[in-house]
Design an enzyme around this catalytic site. Structure first.
Site: not given
Ligand code: NAD
Length: 457
Positions: A132-133, A157, A229, A263, A360
């Site tokens: 979402w960020n 999303p 990612e 991130c 983090e």
């Molecule tokens: P999150 O892991 O909580 O959620 C990410 C996605 O996964 C969401 O769409 C969520 O609904 C889904 N999800 C959750 N549980 C699941 C499951 N069991 N099976 C399948 N899908 C599932 O992460 P977040 O809070 O959305 O994002 C923050 C994290 O993302 C931070 O750690 C950040 O560093 C990272 N991030 C990395 C990058 C990169 O390019 N490396 C870019 C943006 C964010």
């Protein structure tokens, strides 16, 4: 039918309730995406590029509405929502300009009547589970090149950016992507989990390490291509020869932009002891000028914390750092009132026994640690399970190159930070993930190479 309630993190107010997908609707979407894929792959690349160009034009013409939606659902300051949308445009330009070169067939051998060619084919049905960020960036980094390469896409999303997800899909459909070729899945982890049960040819994930590893484990036995990612604990090092004021101004932005929810936010700073106090003085002066408040106001720089549970993570890191003797200069607590807010927080006197320097944070909080030389800085920068980005501030390019070549990170920065370029691969070492997006490699990753052995009769 399950519902997804979207709340404004800045106020706590309910914005909208959406119907969420179910196991049955996810399965139906996966089936129709597969049926639609081969006809899409047979359209010309020029046609698909033309659709992306129309999508780009629509983003430009609806920019204010799209920015307002993003700010409402994630709490991002409005100027930063506009920046994200404007920053998307050169990415789209890059994808359009490079798509042909990325997938062009080429001959690697041609002798004695025997020719060898490499040709790219689409993966097939690509699933994208997104964060979402920066929902426009991380969504479009996958969706757009995947479509250009002839894949159909199942896009889930984040539940915290579902309205933006709706906009992305609506605009791509209006631009000409057939409805079954790109499908939107609404819901949280359970919908992501249902998606993993479908027949897919690639899973492209952006999110936390915990979710990413769970997804990789689920798909491992089916040998589905997986790209992850994930998070970071990105360090930056200010050498003795750097200008402390310039470095401090750059690094406050790197640490606090997007309210620290990037991130590639700067999450740890190491400063040479000889300029440490001067650096901290400028850093605090810059942070104290940041305006925290209504994300819709033009001058706001610090917005809301999007996910409420993150407040507890930030509070725990503050308590742990204080208990272990760190010095708190500002912030350190939630702001009272409705919504999710955390004050910009700066610590010095930190060390690697503290969670603040290891895990983090994903918020407007930073630790600044004194170091005595390059060796110590490199050792501390590499003392992490992550490896997304790392930077160094110095006037000496060869010293910067020496430090950065020894740091384990996918992207390294000299005199800059928190920067992403469409022309360069975006990837991480260690727990920051596997695979890459962006650059021509990040287009080609949505294809599989086929080897052609061609003997003339
Ligand atoms: P999150 O892991 O909580 O959620 C990410 C996605 O996964 C969401 O769409 C969520 O609904 C889904 N999800 C959750 N549980 C699941 C499951 N069991 N099976 C399948 N899908 C599932 O992460 P977040 O809070 O959305 O994002 C923050 C994290 O993302 C931070 O750690 C950040 O560093 C990272 N991030 C990395 C990058 C990169 O390019 N490396 C870019 C943006 C964010």
């Amino acid at each position: 039918m399950a519902q997804l309630s979207i709340h404004n993190p800045a106020t706590g107010a309910l914005i909208q309730t959406l119907s969420a997908d179910t196991d049955a609707s996810v399965a139906a979407k996966a089936t129709s995406a597969r049926q639609a894929q081969s006809a899409w792959a047979q359209t010309s690349l020029a046609h698909r590029v033309e659709i992306v160009a129309k999508f780009r034009a629509a983003v430009v013409s609806e920019l204010e509405t799209l920015a307002a939606t993003l700010t409402a659902e994630v709490g991002k300051p409005i100027s930063q929502s506009r920046n994200e949308l404007n920053g998307l445009l050169p990415r789209l330009d890059f994808f359009m300009a490079q798509a042909q070169a990325a997938c062009a067939p080429h001959t690697v051998f041609n002798e004695g009547g025997m020719r060898e060619d490499i040709a790219c084919e689409p993966l097939g049905v690509v699933a994208n589970i997104s964060a979402w960020n920066y929902p426009w960036f991380v969504g479009c980094n996958v969706i757009v090149p995947a479509l250009l390469m002839g894949n159909s896409v199942l896009y889930k999303p984040s539940e915290y950016a579902a309205l933006t997800g709706q906009h992305i899909v609506r605009l791509l459909h209006t631009a000409g992507v057939p409805a079954h070729v790109l499908q939107l899945l609404i819901g949280g982890g359970e919908v992501g989990s249902a998606l993993l049960n479908q027949r897919i040819d690639g899973l492209f994930f952006t999110g936390s390490h915990a979710t990413g590893t769970r997804i990789a484990q689920t798909l491992a036995s089916r040998l589905v291509k997986v790209q992850l990612e994930l998070g970071g604990k990105d360090p930056s090092y200010v050498r003795a020869d750097a200008d402390p004021k310039t470095a401090a101004e750059s690094l406050t932005d790197g640490a606090m932009y997007n309210t620290g929810q990037s991130c590639c936010s700067v999450e740890r700073i190491y400063v040479h002891a000889s300029i440490h106090d001067e650096f901290v003085k400028h850093f605090l002066a810059t942070v104290s000028a940041f305006k925290m408040g209504d994300p819709l106001e033009a001058g706001t720089y610090i917005g809301a914390i999007t996910r409420e549970p993150q407040l507890a993570v930030l509070q725990a890191q503050v308590a742990d750092a204080l208990a272990k003797g760190a010095t708190l200069h500002c912030g350190g607590k939630r702001r009272a009132g409705p919504g999710h807010w955390f004050e910009p927080t700066v610590f010095t006197g930190v060390n690697h026994t503290m969670e603040l320097m290891r895990e983090e944070s994903f918020g407007p909080i930073i630790g600044i640690q004194k170091v005595s030389n390059d060796e110590e800085a490199v050792q501390l920068m590499n003392d992490t399970r992550y490896g997304l980005t790392a930077g160094v501030y110095t006037r000496d390019e060869s010293a910067a190159r020496s430090v950065l070549s020894r740091v384990h990170a996918g992207s390294v920065y000299w005199n800059c930070c928190d920067r992403v370029s469409p022309r360069l691969p975006w990837s991480g070492y260690g727990d920051s993930g596997i695979g890459l997006t962006l650059s021509t490699e990040g287009i080609r990753t949505f294809t599989r190479p086929k080897a052609w052995h061609l003997r003339q009769p």
